[in-house]
Design a protein around this motif. Sequence first.
Motif, mmCIF file in Angstrom:
data_model
loop_
_atom_site.group_PDB
_atom_site.id
_atom_site.type_symbol
_atom_site.label_atom_id
_atom_site.label_comp_id
_atom_site.label_asym_id
_atom_site.label_seq_id
_atom_site.Cartn_x
_atom_site.Cartn_y
_atom_site.Cartn_z
ATOM 1 N N SER A 36 0.831 -1.197 0.000
ATOM 2 C CA SER A 36 0.000 0.000 0.000
ATOM 3 C C SER A 36 0.870 1.253 0.000
ATOM 4 O O SER A 36 0.557 2.237 -0.662
ATOM 5 N N ALA A 40 1.132 4.116 -3.072
ATOM 6 C CA ALA A 40 0.983 5.549 -2.824
ATOM 7 C C ALA A 40 2.188 6.314 -3.366
ATOM 8 O O ALA A 40 2.040 7.424 -3.886
ATOM 9 N N TYR A 80 -3.853 4.452 -1.235
ATOM 10 C CA TYR A 80 -4.375 5.122 -0.047
ATOM 11 C C TYR A 80 -5.597 4.389 0.517
ATOM 12 O O TYR A 80 -5.776 4.315 1.732
ATOM 13 N N THR A 81 -6.436 3.834 -0.343
ATOM 14 C CA THR A 81 -7.606 3.093 0.122
ATOM 15 C C THR A 81 -7.201 1.849 0.887
ATOM 16 O O THR A 81 -7.744 1.551 1.959
ATOM 17 N N THR A 83 -4.363 1.339 2.391
ATOM 18 C CA THR A 83 -3.744 1.764 3.646
ATOM 19 C C THR A 83 -4.809 2.129 4.671
ATOM 20 O O THR A 83 -4.721 1.749 5.848
ATOM 21 N N ASP A 84 -5.836 2.849 4.241
ATOM 22 C CA ASP A 84 -6.900 3.246 5.162
ATOM 23 C C ASP A 84 -7.645 2.030 5.700
ATOM 24 O O ASP A 84 -7.913 1.941 6.901
ATOM 25 N N ARG A 85 -7.957 1.083 4.838
ATOM 26 C CA ARG A 85 -8.661 -0.127 5.293
ATOM 27 C C ARG A 85 -7.782 -0.947 6.226
ATOM 28 O O ARG A 85 -8.256 -1.517 7.203
ATOM 29 N N LEU A 87 -5.335 0.165 8.178
ATOM 30 C CA LEU A 87 -5.255 0.836 9.478
ATOM 31 C C LEU A 87 -6.568 0.746 10.234
ATOM 32 O O LEU A 87 -6.578 0.741 11.458
ATOM 33 N N GLY A 88 -7.687 0.655 9.516
ATOM 34 C CA GLY A 88 -8.983 0.503 10.160
ATOM 35 C C GLY A 88 -9.108 -0.812 10.906
ATOM 36 O O GLY A 88 -9.877 -0.920 11.864
ATOM 37 N N ASP A 91 -8.194 -0.311 14.615
ATOM 38 C CA ASP A 91 -9.009 0.529 15.491
ATOM 39 C C ASP A 91 -9.686 -0.336 16.533
ATOM 40 O O ASP A 91 -10.155 -1.433 16.253
#
Length: 104
Positions: A36, A40, A80-81, A83-85, A87-88, A91
């Motif tokens: 990821s 980017a 970026y998508t 990476t965001d998923r 990192l999610g 959470d």
Amino acid sequence: MSEELFTNLAIFVLSLLVGFEVMSKIPATLQTPMMSGANAIHGVVVVGAFVIAAEANSWPFYILAFLGAFFAAVNVAGGYTVTDRMLGMFDRKPAAKQGEADHK
């Protein structure tokens, strides 16, 4: 085959081999963050597509420049998508209230 084409082809093949070796040595748990981040970083390809578009002087080159910019932008957005998923997944979920846990 010209010498420049042969040199560029040799560099391309060597980069494929080195990339395969490097990727095969990376543990599976690190594949997603590494890829990821690499996607980017490929925003440089967008700049390359703009340079090609600036040098274009016919419709086929304009179409190739557009396709290059489009696919590079999709690659960057995908990086970026992902990476965001990814990192999610780390959470913390809100703790369930005591009353809700009893009803399940």
